[in-house]
Design an enzyme around this catalytic site. Sequence first.
Site, mmCIF file in Angstrom:
data_model
loop_
_atom_site.group_PDB
_atom_site.id
_atom_site.type_symbol
_atom_site.label_atom_id
_atom_site.label_comp_id
_atom_site.label_asym_id
_atom_site.label_seq_id
_atom_site.Cartn_x
_atom_site.Cartn_y
_atom_site.Cartn_z
ATOM 1 N N GLU A 407 0.841 -1.199 0.000
ATOM 2 C CA GLU A 407 0.000 0.000 0.000
ATOM 3 C C GLU A 407 0.880 1.254 0.000
ATOM 4 O OE1 GLU A 407 -4.394 0.529 1.707
ATOM 5 O OE2 GLU A 407 -2.915 0.858 3.277
ATOM 6 N N HIS A 436 6.448 -27.496 1.782
ATOM 7 C CA HIS A 436 5.596 -28.556 1.251
ATOM 8 C C HIS A 436 4.455 -27.965 0.440
ATOM 9 C CE1 HIS A 436 7.932 -31.259 3.706
ATOM 10 N NE2 HIS A 436 7.893 -30.287 4.609
ATOM 11 N N LYS A 541 -13.240 1.632 -3.943
ATOM 12 C CA LYS A 541 -14.299 2.011 -3.000
ATOM 13 C C LYS A 541 -15.404 2.762 -3.730
ATOM 14 C CE LYS A 541 -11.508 2.686 1.157
ATOM 15 N NZ LYS A 541 -10.958 3.706 2.032
HETATM 16 O O1 LIG Z 1 -8.871 2.868 9.586
HETATM 17 P P1 LIG Z 1 -9.791 3.101 8.444
HETATM 18 O O2 LIG Z 1 -9.987 4.552 8.161
HETATM 19 O O3 LIG Z 1 -11.084 2.401 8.666
HETATM 20 O O4 LIG Z 1 -9.118 2.510 7.156
HETATM 21 C C1 LIG Z 1 -8.820 1.158 7.042
HETATM 22 C C2 LIG Z 1 -7.882 0.912 5.895
HETATM 23 O O5 LIG Z 1 -8.441 1.380 4.694
HETATM 24 C C3 LIG Z 1 -7.455 2.043 3.921
HETATM 25 O O6 LIG Z 1 -7.656 3.399 4.022
HETATM 26 C C4 LIG Z 1 -7.522 1.640 2.508
HETATM 27 O O7 LIG Z 1 -8.813 1.716 2.052
HETATM 28 C C5 LIG Z 1 -6.158 1.623 4.570
HETATM 29 O O8 LIG Z 1 -5.136 2.465 4.264
HETATM 30 C C6 LIG Z 1 -6.557 1.588 5.979
HETATM 31 O O9 LIG Z 1 -5.631 0.897 6.761
#
Ligand SMILES: O=P(O)(O)OC[C@H]1O[C@](O)(CO)[C@@H](O)[C@@H]1O
Length: 628
Positions: A407, A436, A541
């Site tokens: 990431e 394995h 998203k």
């Molecule tokens: O802590 P949040 O804001 O729920 O985000 C969870 C995760 O989602 C992300 O923003 C990626 O969508 C990550 O970087 C982060 O760790």
Amino acid sequence: MASISSGLCSSSSSSNLIPKPLSPSPSSKIQSQFAETLKTPFSGFSIKSRHIYLTPHSVAREVPSIAATGDGLLPVAKKKGLETDPKALWERYTEWLYQHKELGLYLDVSRMGFTQEFVEEMEPRFLKAFNDMKELEKGAISNPDEGRMVGHYWLRNPKLSPNSFLRLQIENTLEAICSFSQDIIEGKIKPPSSPDGRFTQILSVGIGGSALGPQFVAEALAPDNPPLKIRFIDNTDPAGIDHQIAQLGPELASTLVIVVSKSGGTPETRNGLLEVQKAFREAGLNFAKQGVAITQENSLLDNTARIEGWLTRFPMFDWVGGRTSEMSAVGLLAAALQGIDIKEMLVGASLMDEATRNPVVKNNPAALLALCWYWASDGVGSKDMVVLPYKDSLLLFSRYLQQLVMESLGKEFDLDGNRVNQGLTVYGNKGSTDQHAYIQQLREGVHNFFATFIEVLRDRPPGHDWELEPGVTCGDYLFGMLQGTRSALYANGRESVTVTVQEVTPRSVGALIALYERAVGIYASLVNVNAYHQPGVEAGKKAAGEVLALQKRVLAVLNEASCKDPVEPLSIEQVADRCHSPDDIEMIYKIIAHMAANDRAIIAEGDCGSPRSVKVFLCECNVDALYA
Ligand SMILES: O=P(O)(O)OC[C@H]1O[C@](O)(CO)[C@@H](O)[C@@H]1O
């Protein structure tokens, strides 16, 4: 049975590695049968000759060296320009071996083939990277896209924070975590309707950086009988959520639910929370009295927790990213509640931070890692990093690193706006189990990786080992598997790094996390990308949000048709037309197939396998929705 470390917030010596009672050794008959089955050790790869030949009745014999063999494949290593002469390799090993005495941590980069010229060529880039890290630690806006400082290093050394306000925030939060967890463990804070008056379980709801660190640390460090056991909901998979809740059973009444989300608006986490709250309602429990939020001030989650009067809230700071949040409340609260000495974790991380500020590449383990990554992957991610921890408790380290590295480094554009499509792919489970599974391909198949071995020297707590065959313990096998795999891979031209720690303790785990955090930061500077944002995740998203919006339109169209008398089954084309989304026909079909599989839609004609034949209506007409 391991007992918990008494002072969970003490910084005195750890550890959860309290000796377990000695398990009885098998009778000599069983032992010799067992030894028989192990007569051909290390058969999974080709080390047919070695200095010490481990057989039940081993006799040291003169045999060719491991380094020089690997089934006669040494020429392959040679062809690839790797050093093959055993003496020269030993020289290289001793010359490049990094050791952190206080942490008992070693980094061996001798099986990476970088040359002196390469190291020299990289010098200017490293100078820049060290400078970037210095600025970052001083509070520069090192995440320019989001206009944020990057302060995870301050968490383990608050004195480094750029101002006293931040310093106090960190110190107060740590203080609050320690006293809250102590109160929970000692039963001073009680669940309202639990029969024995103590919290016994933690249900942690969070995803990505709000789950992976706590999961890794729980697996690595939680004692066998922690004061509170932990479970995770880290997805919006309803069956997975049901499973976690079902496993808690009546202990839901003594479960502390920690909801973790930096943004406070992550849909998966919100869904997990809503599902858990429903389970509480159905069990007649008051969620608010058992709920804890870890989130940024004034986020949706923060406001919900405040308005609903949850047990307590801990802050997540704007300047700490999810994937580097293990040493914030995100990781520390869960760890402390499991009886893990969190101050020791912080000490380990802080010692490593100090070591990785060293401006001499050779003496800086994070810089050495970054150098190896650059060397192996040509600075463009052309090779993957396979992480192989040879210790069950470190199983989740590879998964944790996967987010931290991918990431952070997987970016389309560099800091100057050039399209670079950078990254470094990380995967792995654990050795020797993977021996394995997929190591066959690593040794002989497509050569698109380099390996990282994580070695733990201490096999078991002291005094508990026994020889399962003369002169050989179970842990010797694990050791042999690691060393053998390292040699066999190298002999076939596959490079590797080995990180060695003495034991898996809060201190060494803190140090490992800090080591890789810094390596990622340095490497990001070397390849000129912003390691601290994640714009790519937003596309998925957004698309998910669009799918759900389309689903609502599909539902409205189907509902209208299903409320007619007689019901009007619609083809997929008709639904798409009525949604004014003919181009989304495939997605509409998938939405309908999903609803049908979940008994929310009825397929009147055809079957899901032949989309064009399908005619569909809803199970029920929702009259209210018609007029909404
Ligand atoms: O802590 P949040 O804001 O729920 O985000 C969870 C995760 O989602 C992300 O923003 C990626 O969508 C990550 O970087 C982060 O760790």
